[in-house]
Scaffold this motif. Structure first.
Motif, short mmCIF file in Angstrom:
data_model
loop_
_atom_site.label_atom_id
_atom_site.label_comp_id
_atom_site.label_asym_id
_atom_site.label_seq_id
_atom_site.Cartn_x
_atom_site.Cartn_y
_atom_site.Cartn_z
N GLU A 186 26.69 61.04 58.39
CA GLU A 186 27.09 60.35 57.16
C GLU A 186 27.67 58.98 57.43
O GLU A 186 27.61 58.09 56.58
N ASP A 245 18.59 59.16 53.45
CA ASP A 245 19.37 59.73 52.36
C ASP A 245 20.72 60.28 52.81
O ASP A 245 21.65 60.36 52.01
N SER A 246 20.84 60.71 54.04
CA SER A 246 22.10 61.32 54.49
C SER A 246 23.20 60.30 54.70
O SER A 246 24.40 60.62 54.60
N LYS A 274 25.94 57.61 54.35
CA LYS A 274 26.83 57.16 53.27
C LYS A 274 27.64 55.92 53.64
O LYS A 274 28.03 55.16 52.75
N SER A 275 27.92 55.72 54.93
CA SER A 275 28.72 54.57 55.35
C SER A 275 28.11 53.95 56.60
O SER A 275 27.78 54.66 57.55
N ASN A 301 21.68 56.22 49.38
CA ASN A 301 22.95 56.90 49.08
C ASN A 301 24.15 56.22 49.74
O ASN A 301 25.22 56.79 49.80
N LEU A 302 23.92 55.02 50.23
CA LEU A 302 24.98 54.31 50.94
C LEU A 302 26.11 53.95 49.97
O LEU A 302 25.88 53.38 48.91
N SER A 303 27.36 54.30 50.36
CA SER A 303 28.52 53.98 49.52
C SER A 303 29.41 52.92 50.17
O SER A 303 30.12 52.21 49.45
N THR A 304 29.36 52.80 51.49
CA THR A 304 30.21 51.82 52.19
C THR A 304 29.36 51.03 53.17
O THR A 304 28.64 51.61 53.99
N HIS A 330 24.79 53.08 44.50
CA HIS A 330 25.76 54.01 45.09
C HIS A 330 26.81 53.29 45.92
O HIS A 330 27.78 53.90 46.35
#
Length: 964
Positions: free
Chosen positions: A319, A339-340, A342-343, A367-370, A396
């Motif tokens: 992630e 997709d996995s 996130k940061s 799905n990147l948030s950071t 996202h």
């Protein structure tokens, strides 16, 4: 009737006071609070004047350059909660002996930075409350500098409450196999070890089954192979116990050889840091470890294939990925799903001007948030192109951090499609221009960091649309122009940092009106920082409404600052005020005059000699913490009263300040002061009265203290050594090495030696003798007052009567009354109805009687009234009854009359018994019983026919002789 108030004086409280004084003045010193110069104690880490880089919030001790644990820690309070020790790196290594910390039974955290020759079993004995232990060697990580201290099997056995253990740069190969046994509550285990064989650690970890968080840093491991624990009698199957180490984190540098499946014993990894071999596929490299899942992956190298990065994120369900590479290949990323992930964090190892990165690179990270990017070149138009081509790809993204890129301009609608962003960091960059509506679309943005750029112009609509913004940092920007109401959209702003303001040089003074900036200051504003750098500034706070945050922190920085509208609600809301300026004035007064609710004040001046009159500080009655730095207090006309009225002040710091004297006039109202920190310029006189009123003082810190060679200052040595409640720390130099300025104003002498040679008799013996004499005198005075107080005035009259009787020639003396009548108040009816008609109204000559109900002076002390009336009468008439015998006042009157009778040797006392009193009752009153035996007395007859003769005898006895 005579009042009986004060008849009995209870002295229990006086006795208790005497006991306290005896203990205070006469007991031998039982507590040593004079800290060695190697240690500092802080009651809490919220000491502005000190950077407390030690764990914990309360009762912290820091010791540096320690060579002997027991000796150098002497004087530290036994109830310490947090202790941080730095051993002397240049001193020979010594053993850490058993029971080294046994006196600190309350200790909760212990950090030791240094290397020992051996850590003996029981070294931490007695620390049953310790929850955190940190052992770190001096080395920075090189194998040559690792600590080779031997760790015995029972080193940690006494730490029954330990939850966190951190060991860094110690050779585990020198530790016993069972070294980590006996820590039943351990939850977090961090170890940065010096080792070459992986087995040295793994085989010792099989016994740890309850650890919730495990971090291992093994920088020196060249070969990573399956652990061989056969010598420890641990079957291979039991190595699966390592799976109980939840949240494992492993950190390696470049490894030369890896055996297949070497990390399979750990199961899923929380974090893994690697430096792959050059030219080797990252997927193939990770496959060697035998790991099924990596939540957080940090990798470092020369070249990176971004497509491969996406592939491994899917393979290992990763992630969070942080990469530190010189070259990144982005050609394959589009074809791979990410997709996995996130940061992501990208850091460039090379020159920033040689690495270009397009924002389009991250379109596959749906799905990147950071996203964090540092030291890469970016095209600001990339943001626009994403919003035009693939706006869904960044929806996202909640956090974006860009630093050290080539961004010089933010254009309008640059972040229009980044609708989920909550944090944007664009710090330490080269941004000089921000167009209007550049942040439009960021309706959820809460944090915007623009510090360290070249922004000079804030436009009217620069921050339009940022209605949710709570934090805005514009500091370290040369802002020269701010258009009216540029910040009015920021209605939810809570923290605002602005500066360094830098208008054109032709403008002598910078003028900033907050009302012009905001329209109305945000109601929730809790922190405000405004800086004009090294230029003068005029501030206008305007109005903030009555609903303005009532706990505002205000930080002002500038050369000289003048504030307008000081009566507004903003200054009334300030509870924390920090000033970095030569002066901050409201009109001609210090700004503190208008911040009456302030609880914390820190004033650092850039012009020590010219800060204006700041005595108004003594009106800030809510102050709890006060720090004055770089201020010449000797120039303050009212420095003696500057700290008066500050009864709530808990911490006072005077750093790099000049003051001529320290005495009780400064500290008379500091009843709540707990911590006092002093770094004073030039030589100062320190009087013993300085600490007399500091009843709550617990910690006194002197840095670079310079004093005069005078016995007036000698008290400091003995007080520092013997003070029971105050921890005294003298640092740089230590109190043993401290010098004092000789009387010639040139030479410097060792202060401790000077006091021994010149002041020992004067200070020690004289003070002891004076104190002892004072205590004894006080005790005698109390005892004399207790037992002889009522007789002091009568004694005076007795002596006076004796002299008069000795010197008189013809026996003539003037009296105000013929007789003083001593009687009980309960017999007053007989006196009024019988005595007065038959004596005062019978004549001539008419008798003059003295009665306490009629002739005593109002408001005068009762004993004094009795004495003056008794000696102002020719005779004393005592009317004896049962009531008379039960009265303490009548007993006193009889005693005084008897004393007068013995001195004057005249017939001046007449006893009259109003009723028949049994001999048994009379015998209890020895003085009266003796008088009855030696003197003729009268008895009141009950028969009417005998009463006439009684009054005739009485009248003839009391009437004055002819000529008197």
């Amino acid at each position: 009737m005579k009042s009986r108030a004060g008849e009995h004086h209870h002295l229990s409280h006086v006795v208790s006071l005497l006991d306290s004084l005896l203990v205070l003045f006469l007991m031998a010193p039982s507590a040593h609070s004079w800290l060695a110069s190697k240690c500092s104690v802080f009651e809490d880490r919220d000491y502005w004047f000190s950077e407390v880089d030690c764990h914990g919030e309360k009762l912290i001790a820091k010791c540096s350059r320690v060579t002997d644990i027991r000796q150098d820690l002497q004087g530290l309070p036994s109830n310490l909660l947090n202790l941080c020790i730095k051993m002397d790196a240049y001193a020979p290594a010594v053993p850490l002996a058993a029971g080294s910390f046994s006196q600190f039974v309350s200790l909760e955290f212990l950090s030791i930075h240094g290397c020992f020759s051996q850590i003996q079993a029981g070294a931490f004995q007695g620390l049953s409350n310790l929850t955190g232990l940190q052992l770190t060697s001096h080395s920075t990580g090189s194998s040559e500098g690792c600590c080779e201290a031997a760790l015995g099997a029972s080193v940690f056995h006494h730490l029954t409450a330990l939850k966190t253990l951190d060991i860094a740069l110690y050779k585990v190969s020198n530790a016993a196999l069972e070294v980590f046994d006996g820590i039943p509550e351990l939850e977090k285990f961090w170890i940065n070890v010096c080792m070459e064989d992986w087995s040295e650690v793994i085989c010792r970890l099989t016994r740890l089954t309850l650890v919730h968080e495990f971090i291992l840093k093994a920088y020196n491991v060249g070969i990573l192979k399956h652990p061989d624990c056969t010598n420890w009698n641990i079957p291979a199957g039991e190595r699966s116990l390592l799976r109980n180490l939840r949240n494992p984190s492993l950190d390696f540098h470049r490894i030369e050889k890896i055996e297949q499946g070497v990390l399979k014993y750990f199961g899923d990894l929380t974090h893994l840091t690697l430096e792959p071999w050059p030219g080797v596929s990252l997927m193939m490299y990770l496959a060697l470890f035998g790991i099924s899942k990596i939540n957080n992956l940090s990798i470092k190298g020369h070249r990176l294939d971004l497509g491969e990065l996406c592939q491994l994120s899917e393979t290992y369900s990763t992630e969070i990925i942080a990469v530190d590479f010189e070259i990144i290949d982005t050609t394959t990323v589009v074809a791979v799903s990410c997709d996995s992930l996130k940061s992501m964090y990208f850091y460039s190892l090379g020159n920033v001007f040689n690495h270009y990165l397009h924002m389009n690179t991250f379109l596959s990270f749906t799905n990147l948030s950071t996203l964090g990017v540092m030291a890469f070149l970016l095209d600001p138009l990339d943001f626009r192109s994403i919003c035009l081509s693939s706006p869904q790809s960044v929806r996202h993204l909640s956090s974006l951090a860009l630093s050290k890129s080539n961004l010089t301009k933010l254009v309008n609608d640059q972040f229009l499609c980044f609708v989920s962003l909550e944090t944007v960091e664009l710090s330490c960059d080269r941004i000089s221009e921000i167009e209007e509506l550049a942040f439009r679309g960021l309706g959820q943005l809460q944090v915007l960091d623009l510090q360290g750029n070249n922004i000079w112009h804030i436009r009217r609509l620069t921050f339009s649309g940022l209605y949710a913004l709570t934090y805005l940092d514009l500091q370290a920007n040369p802002i020269s122009q701010i258009e009216t109401r540029s910040f009015e959209h920021l209605t939810n702003l809570q923290q605002f940092l602005l500066g360094d303001l830098n208008p054109p040089p032709l403008e002598a003074n910078i003028r900033l009106n907050l009302t012009d900036l905001f329209g109305e200051i945000p109601r929730g504003l809790g922190y405000l920082f405004i800086s004009s750098g090294l230029r003068p500034m005029r501030l206008v706070f305007g109005t903030g409404g009555e609903t303005l945050n009532r706990s505002l922190s205000l930080h002002i920085k500038g050369q000289r600052v003048t504030v307008e509208n000081c009566e507004g609600s903003l200054l009334k809301s300030v509870v924390t005020l920090r000033i970095d300026s030569g002066q901050v004035l409201c009109g001609a007064e210090f700004i503190g005059r208008y911040t009456r609710r302030v609880e914390q004040l820190r004033f650092t001046s850039v012009f020590p000699e010219d800060v204006g009159d700041i005595v108004v500080i003594n009106q800030l009655v809510h102050l709890r913490k006060l720090s004055l730095e770089n201020i010449d207090l000797s120039r303050q006309p009212n420095v003696a009263v500057m700290f008066h009225n500050l009864t709530r002040l808990e911490i006072l710091a005077l750093t790099n300040c000049r003051i001529d004297f320290l005495d009780g006039s400064l500290t008379k109202d500091l009843k709540s002061l707990r911590g006092l920190h002093l770094i004073l310029r030039d030589t100062v006189k320190v009087f013993s009265s300085f600490v007399e009123n500091l009843f709550s003082l617990r910690y006194l810190h002197f840095w670079n203290l310079r004093i005069h060679c005078s016995c007036d200052n000698a008290w400091l040595i003995s007080w520092a050594q013997n003070s029971k409640l105050v921890e005294v720390h003298v640092h740089d130099p230590s109190i043993k090495e401290m010098e004092c300025l000789a009387k010639n104003g040139i030479d410097h002498l060792k202060f401790v030696q000077y006091t021994k040679d010149d002041c020992s008799f004067e200070v020690e013996f004289v003070l002891f003798a004076f104190t002892s004499l004072s205590v004894v005198t006080f005790m005698l005075a109390v005892l004399f007052h207790r037992f002889a107080g009522p007789y002091i005035l009568p004694l005076y009259h007795i002596v006076q009567g004796w002299f008069q009787e000795t010197l008189r020639k013809d026996g003539e003396r003037r009296y105000r009354h013929d007789a003083f009548v001593s009687y009980s108040g309960r017999d007053e009816r007989w006196v009024v109805e019988k005595l007065l008609p038959n004596l005062e109204r019978r004549g001539p000559p008419f008798l003059r009687l003295c009665l306490h109900t009629r002739d005593f002076q109002l408001g005068q002390d009762i004993v004094e009234n009795i004495t003056e009336s008794l000696y102002g009468s020719r005779r004393t008439l005592c009317l004896v009854s049962r009531n008379y015998l039960r009265s303490n006042w009548c007993s006193l009157e009889l005693q005084l009359a008897t004393c007068r009778l013995q001195v004057e040797h005249r017939d001046i006392l007449i006893l009259v018994f109003l009723e028949k009193i049994p001999s048994k009752m009379l015998s209890a009153h020895h003085r009266l019983a003796r008088l009855v035996k030696t003197r003729t007395y009268l008895a009141w007859p009950q028969e009417d026919e005998l009463q006439g003769e009684f009054w005739d005898r009485m009248w003839h006895k009391l009437r004055p002789k002819t000529g008197n």
